[in-house]
Write a protein that holds these residues in place. Sequence first.
Motif, short mmCIF file in Angstrom:
data_model
loop_
_atom_site.label_atom_id
_atom_site.label_comp_id
_atom_site.label_asym_id
_atom_site.label_seq_id
_atom_site.Cartn_x
_atom_site.Cartn_y
_atom_site.Cartn_z
N SER A 83 0.83 -1.20 0.00
CA SER A 83 0.00 0.00 0.00
C SER A 83 0.87 1.25 0.00
N ALA A 84 0.23 2.37 -0.24
CA ALA A 84 0.95 3.65 -0.24
C ALA A 84 1.56 3.92 1.14
N SER A 85 0.89 3.48 2.19
CA SER A 85 1.44 3.72 3.53
C SER A 85 2.73 2.93 3.76
N VAL A 86 2.83 1.74 3.18
CA VAL A 86 4.05 0.95 3.30
C VAL A 86 5.19 1.63 2.53
N TRP A 87 4.90 2.06 1.28
CA TRP A 87 5.92 2.78 0.51
C TRP A 87 6.28 4.09 1.22
N GLY A 88 5.27 4.74 1.81
CA GLY A 88 5.51 5.99 2.53
C GLY A 88 6.42 5.81 3.73
N ALA A 89 6.27 4.70 4.43
CA ALA A 89 7.15 4.41 5.56
C ALA A 89 8.59 4.25 5.09
N LEU A 90 8.75 3.57 3.97
CA LEU A 90 10.09 3.39 3.41
C LEU A 90 10.67 4.74 2.95
N LEU A 91 9.84 5.57 2.34
CA LEU A 91 10.29 6.90 1.92
C LEU A 91 10.64 7.76 3.13
N GLY A 92 9.83 7.69 4.17
CA GLY A 92 10.11 8.47 5.38
C GLY A 92 11.44 8.10 6.00
N GLY A 93 11.70 6.83 6.11
CA GLY A 93 12.99 6.39 6.66
C GLY A 93 14.15 6.79 5.76
N VAL A 100 19.25 8.05 -0.89
CA VAL A 100 18.71 8.41 -2.20
C VAL A 100 18.15 7.18 -2.92
N GLU A 101 18.93 6.10 -2.96
CA GLU A 101 18.54 4.92 -3.74
C GLU A 101 17.19 4.36 -3.28
N THR A 102 17.05 4.12 -2.00
CA THR A 102 15.79 3.55 -1.49
C THR A 102 14.66 4.56 -1.61
N VAL A 105 13.26 4.56 -5.13
CA VAL A 105 12.43 3.37 -5.40
C VAL A 105 11.05 3.56 -4.79
N ALA A 106 11.01 3.98 -3.53
CA ALA A 106 9.73 4.17 -2.84
C ALA A 106 8.89 5.25 -3.52
N VAL A 107 9.53 6.37 -3.85
CA VAL A 107 8.76 7.48 -4.41
C VAL A 107 8.25 7.17 -5.81
N GLU A 112 3.10 6.71 -8.75
CA GLU A 112 2.08 5.97 -9.50
C GLU A 112 0.79 5.86 -8.72
N MET A 113 0.90 5.63 -7.41
CA MET A 113 -0.28 5.41 -6.57
C MET A 113 -0.96 6.71 -6.17
N GLU A 114 -0.16 7.75 -5.92
CA GLU A 114 -0.67 9.03 -5.43
C GLU A 114 -0.02 10.19 -6.20
N PRO A 115 -0.33 10.32 -7.47
CA PRO A 115 0.38 11.33 -8.28
C PRO A 115 0.15 12.76 -7.82
N LYS A 116 -0.88 13.02 -7.06
CA LYS A 116 -1.18 14.39 -6.63
C LYS A 116 -0.81 14.65 -5.17
N ASN A 117 -0.12 13.71 -4.53
CA ASN A 117 0.27 13.88 -3.12
C ASN A 117 1.59 14.65 -3.06
N ALA A 118 1.49 15.93 -2.73
CA ALA A 118 2.67 16.80 -2.71
C ALA A 118 3.70 16.36 -1.67
N SER A 119 3.27 15.70 -0.62
CA SER A 119 4.20 15.28 0.44
C SER A 119 5.29 14.35 -0.08
N ASN A 120 4.95 13.52 -1.04
CA ASN A 120 5.95 12.62 -1.61
C ASN A 120 7.04 13.40 -2.35
N TYR A 121 6.63 14.44 -3.05
CA TYR A 121 7.60 15.28 -3.77
C TYR A 121 8.47 16.05 -2.78
N VAL A 122 7.85 16.53 -1.70
CA VAL A 122 8.60 17.26 -0.67
C VAL A 122 9.66 16.35 -0.05
N ALA A 123 9.28 15.10 0.25
CA ALA A 123 10.23 14.15 0.85
C ALA A 123 11.40 13.88 -0.10
N LEU A 124 11.09 13.71 -1.38
CA LEU A 124 12.16 13.46 -2.35
C LEU A 124 13.09 14.67 -2.46
#
Length: 173
Positions: A83-93, A100-102, A105-107, A112-124
């Motif tokens: 789920s997005a929350s699992v990928w999000g946990a990996l991105l958060g860590g 960068v590498e992990t 992959v997570a982002v 793909e799952m949440e193309p409009k979630n700005a938080s993912n872009y901020v984390a990257l």
Amino acid sequence: MIFCSMKNLNVVTWTTMISCFGVRGKADEVLNLFEKMKVLGFKPNSVTLTGILASRSHLGLITQSKKIFNSIRSSYDGQNVPSASVWGALLGGSSVHRNVETGEVAVRHLFEMEPKNASNYVALCSIYDSRGMWKDASLVRLKVRRLRLDKTPGFSCILLGSEALIIVLVCTI
């Protein structure tokens, strides 16, 4: 003590304990509970898996997180697509530990799952900035502008007697 004395344990009670240990930084206890949960026949859900990954990755155990993540993908029917929350946990860590590498992959999956979630872009961007990868961070910021994404500002409220002090945190990307 309450958990140990409960007679009707279920996936929610197991997940709650796993998440609590994870928040407290007790990564070994998280894995012990996870193993015990499986031995007793309880099938973890995506919230359980998120708690496990978050506890490992936030402590800098990225390699172990990847191993757990890959074992989860191959072991649980119906959860082969994290789920997005699992990928999000990996991105958060990855963000906390500037991996960068992990993070990429997570982002990629999160985009793909949440193309409009700005938080993912901020984390990257945060990962790229922390590693001095200015060009990569600029490309992500450009993509955010092109997609016209907004990051909802966070805020905190502190009560001082009968007065409230509100702190607004504006996040620009």
